[in-house]
Design an enzyme around this catalytic site. Structure first.
Site, mmCIF file in Angstrom:
data_model
loop_
_atom_site.group_PDB
_atom_site.id
_atom_site.type_symbol
_atom_site.label_atom_id
_atom_site.label_comp_id
_atom_site.label_asym_id
_atom_site.label_seq_id
_atom_site.Cartn_x
_atom_site.Cartn_y
_atom_site.Cartn_z
ATOM 1 N N ARG A 1 14.287 -4.330 -64.931
ATOM 2 C CA ARG A 1 15.454 -3.458 -64.969
ATOM 3 C C ARG A 1 15.444 -2.605 -66.235
ATOM 4 O O ARG A 1 15.170 -3.089 -67.322
ATOM 5 C CB ARG A 1 16.675 -4.363 -64.955
ATOM 6 C CG ARG A 1 17.892 -3.725 -64.414
ATOM 7 C CD ARG A 1 18.992 -4.759 -64.301
ATOM 8 N NE ARG A 1 18.771 -5.720 -63.218
ATOM 9 C CZ ARG A 1 19.434 -6.864 -63.126
ATOM 10 N NH1 ARG A 1 20.285 -7.217 -64.062
ATOM 11 N NH2 ARG A 1 19.220 -7.671 -62.109
ATOM 12 N N ALA B 1 0.812 -1.223 0.000
ATOM 13 C CA ALA B 1 0.000 0.000 0.000
ATOM 14 C C ALA B 1 0.841 1.267 0.000
ATOM 15 O O ALA B 1 0.327 2.359 -0.187
ATOM 16 C CB ALA B 1 -0.921 -0.007 1.218
ATOM 17 N N ARG C 1 11.487 -9.449 -34.284
ATOM 18 C CA ARG C 1 10.399 -8.757 -33.563
ATOM 19 C C ARG C 1 9.204 -9.693 -33.362
ATOM 20 O O ARG C 1 9.158 -10.784 -33.927
ATOM 21 C CB ARG C 1 10.038 -7.474 -34.314
ATOM 22 C CG ARG C 1 11.170 -6.434 -34.211
ATOM 23 C CD ARG C 1 10.940 -5.263 -35.102
ATOM 24 N NE ARG C 1 9.601 -4.743 -34.928
ATOM 25 C CZ ARG C 1 8.966 -3.995 -35.828
ATOM 26 N NH1 ARG C 1 9.563 -3.679 -36.975
ATOM 27 N NH2 ARG C 1 7.753 -3.560 -35.592
ATOM 28 N N SER D 1 19.508 -9.479 -54.812
ATOM 29 C CA SER D 1 19.794 -8.373 -53.886
ATOM 30 C C SER D 1 18.996 -7.135 -54.258
ATOM 31 O O SER D 1 18.696 -6.913 -55.423
ATOM 32 C CB SER D 1 21.284 -8.033 -53.930
ATOM 33 O OG SER D 1 22.020 -9.138 -53.498
ATOM 34 N N LYS E 1 9.795 -9.258 -38.688
ATOM 35 C CA LYS E 1 8.633 -8.981 -37.843
ATOM 36 C C LYS E 1 7.448 -9.816 -38.286
ATOM 37 O O LYS E 1 7.163 -9.867 -39.488
ATOM 38 C CB LYS E 1 8.270 -7.492 -37.909
ATOM 39 C CG LYS E 1 7.186 -7.111 -36.932
ATOM 40 C CD LYS E 1 6.254 -6.035 -37.464
ATOM 41 C CE LYS E 1 5.205 -6.600 -38.392
ATOM 42 N NZ LYS E 1 4.172 -5.642 -38.799
ATOM 43 N N ARG F 1 10.499 6.708 -2.551
ATOM 44 C CA ARG F 1 11.925 6.669 -2.909
ATOM 45 C C ARG F 1 12.162 6.183 -4.339
ATOM 46 O O ARG F 1 13.253 6.309 -4.865
ATOM 47 C CB ARG F 1 12.679 5.778 -1.909
ATOM 48 C CG ARG F 1 12.802 6.411 -0.524
ATOM 49 C CD ARG F 1 13.282 5.408 0.523
ATOM 50 N NE ARG F 1 12.200 4.534 0.978
ATOM 51 C CZ ARG F 1 12.354 3.567 1.887
ATOM 52 N NH1 ARG F 1 13.541 3.341 2.426
ATOM 53 N NH2 ARG F 1 11.322 2.825 2.253
ATOM 54 N N ASN G 1 5.616 -3.552 -46.535
ATOM 55 C CA ASN G 1 4.400 -4.141 -45.966
ATOM 56 C C ASN G 1 3.367 -3.103 -45.552
ATOM 57 O O ASN G 1 2.269 -3.456 -45.172
ATOM 58 C CB ASN G 1 4.754 -5.022 -44.758
ATOM 59 C CG ASN G 1 5.444 -4.241 -43.652
ATOM 60 O OD1 ASN G 1 6.150 -3.274 -43.923
ATOM 61 N ND2 ASN G 1 5.228 -4.649 -42.425
HETATM 62 C C1 UD1 Z 1 10.346 -2.068 6.307
HETATM 63 C C2 UD1 Z 1 10.507 -2.334 7.810
HETATM 64 C C3 UD1 Z 1 12.010 -2.369 8.148
HETATM 65 C C4 UD1 Z 1 12.680 -3.428 7.301
HETATM 66 C C5 UD1 Z 1 12.408 -3.225 5.808
HETATM 67 C C6 UD1 Z 1 12.867 -4.441 5.034
HETATM 68 C C7 UD1 Z 1 8.586 -1.310 8.920
HETATM 69 C C8 UD1 Z 1 8.112 -0.184 9.776
HETATM 70 N N1 UD1 Z 1 9.866 -1.289 8.566
HETATM 71 O O1 UD1 Z 1 10.930 -0.798 6.061
HETATM 72 O O2 UD1 Z 1 12.193 -2.649 9.531
HETATM 73 O O3 UD1 Z 1 14.087 -3.389 7.543
HETATM 74 O O4 UD1 Z 1 10.999 -3.100 5.563
HETATM 75 O O5 UD1 Z 1 12.750 -4.286 3.659
HETATM 76 O O6 UD1 Z 1 7.820 -2.191 8.621
HETATM 77 N N2 UD1 Z 1 3.356 -0.581 3.114
HETATM 78 C C9 UD1 Z 1 2.009 -0.673 3.262
HETATM 79 N N3 UD1 Z 1 1.343 0.294 3.952
HETATM 80 C C10 UD1 Z 1 1.993 1.344 4.527
HETATM 81 C C11 UD1 Z 1 3.388 1.427 4.376
HETATM 82 C C12 UD1 Z 1 4.048 0.441 3.679
HETATM 83 O O7 UD1 Z 1 1.381 -1.606 2.764
HETATM 84 O O8 UD1 Z 1 1.316 2.181 5.128
HETATM 85 C C13 UD1 Z 1 4.050 -1.596 2.324
HETATM 86 C C14 UD1 Z 1 4.878 -1.013 1.203
HETATM 87 O O9 UD1 Z 1 4.118 -0.918 0.029
HETATM 88 C C15 UD1 Z 1 6.021 -2.016 1.066
HETATM 89 C C16 UD1 Z 1 6.123 -2.608 2.461
HETATM 90 O O10 UD1 Z 1 4.928 -2.292 3.151
HETATM 91 O O11 UD1 Z 1 5.750 -3.035 0.150
HETATM 92 C C17 UD1 Z 1 7.312 -2.050 3.222
HETATM 93 O O12 UD1 Z 1 7.215 -0.643 3.230
HETATM 94 P P1 UD1 Z 1 8.498 0.253 3.036
HETATM 95 O O13 UD1 Z 1 8.086 1.670 3.101
HETATM 96 O O14 UD1 Z 1 9.284 -0.197 1.869
HETATM 97 O O15 UD1 Z 1 9.254 -0.119 4.399
HETATM 98 P P2 UD1 Z 1 10.765 0.042 4.692
HETATM 99 O O16 UD1 Z 1 11.045 1.463 5.046
HETATM 100 O O17 UD1 Z 1 11.561 -0.559 3.627
HETATM 101 CA CA CA Z 2 11.134 -1.581 1.679
#
Ligand code: UD1
Ligand code: CA
Length: 433
Positions: free
Chosen positions: A414, A10, A309, A379, A326, A15, A360
């Site tokens: 030709r 979620a 392709r 050719s 293709k 990042r 084509n």
């Molecule tokens: C998380 C862990 C961290 C661990 C790391 C490993 C927590 C608080 N931290 O950090 O300790 O070292 O994973 O990879 O859990 N997500 C949700 N809902 C939210 C927030 C996040 O479903 O509200 C999901 C994200 O989509 C993702 C996963 O949870 O797939 C992890 O979230 P992310 O923000 O990547 O956590 P990290 O900071 O990597």
């Molecule tokens: Ca993560």
């Protein structure tokens, strides 16, 4: 053993710096989320994916592959964070394995490591060179996991710890039901952290078991740099499997093969080859720097520097350098150099001369070129489609073929060659005399 699985996906994936949701970024041809669902299905019949950000798009993409996944939307406004993510999960079984959606390298066998342990919580950690971004695992003086501190909340001392939380947990569902609501958001990010359940368990003397796992497999993809690293691991995995199955690869690090590709028999891939989509290579030699996409190549050699392709089928053929094919079906054909063969069918014993082009496309629609057996295409021939060349035909070099050619004939259009003696000297004048 029956377990339920929750995949957290979620998050906003900030990042990644991308409009596309993080878990839809692809690695070797498939979305990251695809891999983790596919592997989860091998060990569980009860999989819930937790979504929020662009949930409609993610569900639409995953529906292309799976029809038995539960999706729930996290109440991110009130309960942000990984602790909020699993609040509404309703597991069918007594154990819930929680996975992060951004772990594309995890396989079913790695998930099963957790189920071998007997504890209310099984968590996992690995030691890594660069722990930044990860939650740090804090041990007590009895060498048990005391708590997990997120990077953003860690003190500078804690930041020096290289043991990190991998983000995969196996919970007793009864423990979860009793304790999920005890998680607070008293931290820098004002989020509910699933990792706080470790501390909560310890306060109640509930056993937390920590297992050591492999960083390569459990890495979380948070940025496009991580995406590239994960892809390299995935590529190594894919290529190793094929090489063990008898495929020769020259400089495998330079070869890119997507997950859906199949290679069988004694095939050879030279350096710089890309095999994409639903490509099948059977007993064939693909030379340096070729791209083959969504096509079948059987008992043939291709390249160097050729592009096949989508929707092409090439059997018992020799395709040389700078040939683009293709949506064509070639069976027992030689096309040695510099040709474009699109929307064509070409039969056994036919030789396509250098510089042959199937025209084509007329700017509106695409048309087919059909060439029979034993045709010698000289050719620099242009075949203006739709057009059919029957068996045993010779097409003279430089011909523009604009109508069907009957069996056994020669096609030539030709202009007679004109020679004007001494024209050069007349044109450029005295200095050459
Ligand atoms: C998380 C862990 C961290 C661990 C790391 C490993 C927590 C608080 N931290 O950090 O300790 O070292 O994973 O990879 O859990 N997500 C949700 N809902 C939210 C927030 C996040 O479903 O509200 C999901 C994200 O989509 C993702 C996963 O949870 O797939 C992890 O979230 P992310 O923000 O990547 O956590 P990290 O900071 O990597
Ligand atoms: Ca993560």
């Amino acid at each position: 053993m029956s377990i339920s699985i929750a995949i957290m996906a979620a998050g906003f994936g900030t990042r990644m710096k991308s409009k596309l949701p993080k878990v839809l970024h692809k690695i070797s041809g498939y979305e990251m989320l695809y891999y983790i669902i596919k592997e989860s299905k091998k060990i569980s019949d009860d999989i819930t994916v937790i979504l929020y950000h662009r949930s409609d798009l993610i569900i639409k993409e995953m529906n292309k592959y799976f029809d038995d996944i539960n999706y729930i939307i996290q109440d991110v406004k009130n309960f942000p964070g990984t602790g909020g993510a699993i609040r509404e999960v309703n597991p069918k079984h007594k154990k819930l394995l929680v996975l992060n959606g951004d772990m594309p390298l995890l396989e079913a066998k790695d998930m099963l490591l957790f189920t071998q342990e007997k504890a209310d919580i099984v968590m996992s950690s690995f030691t890594c060179k660069d722990p930044s971004g990860y939650g740090r695992v804090i041990m007590d003086d009895k060498n048990r996991v005391e708590k997990i501190v997120e990077d953003k909340d860690a003190t500078s001392e804690q930041k020096k710890i290289h043991d990190v939380n991998a983000g995969v947990y196996l919970f007793n569902v009864s423990f979860l039901k009793n304790n999920l609501k005890k998680i607070s958001n008293n931290n820098k990010q004002k989020e509910y952290y699933i990792t706080d359940l470790v501390k909560i368990a310890n306060e109640q003397n509930i056993t937390v078991k920590a297992i050591k796992i492999d960083e390569e497999v459990f890495m979380g993809v948070n940025s496009k740099y991580h995406l590239a690293i994960a892809e390299e691991f995935m590529q190594k995995r894919i290529k190793k499997r094929f090489m063990e199955d008898g495929v020769i690869m020259r400089l495998p690090a330079t070869i890119y093969i997507e997950s859906m590709v199949e290679i069988t028999g004694e095939s050879i891939l030279e350096s710089g080859v890309s095999l994409l989509g639903n490509t099948k290579i059977i007993d064939s030699h693909i030379k340096t720097n070729c791209v083959v996409e969504d096509s079948i190549v059987e008992n043939s050699d291709i390249g160097p520097v050729a592009r096949i392709r989508p929707n092409s089928i090439i059997k018992k053929s020799h395709i040389g350098n700078f040939v683009e094919i293709k949506k064509s079906n070639l069976n027992g054909v030689k096309a040695g150099h510099l040709s474009y063969l699109g929307d064509s069918e070409i039969d056994e014993g036919t030789n396509i001369g250098c510089g042959t082009i199937t025209c084509n496309y007329d700017g509106k629609a695409k048309y087919k070129t059909i060439i029979g057996k034993n045709v010698f295409v000289g050719s620099d021939t242009q075949l203006v489609a739709p057009v059919k060349v029957e068996d045993d035909v010779i097409i003279a070099s430089g011909t523009t073929v604009t109508k069907d050619i009957p069996k056994g004939s020669l096609a030539i259009n030709r202009e007679p060659l004109k020679i004007i003696n001494n024209f050069f000297y007349k044109f450029f004048g005295k200095k050459y005399e």
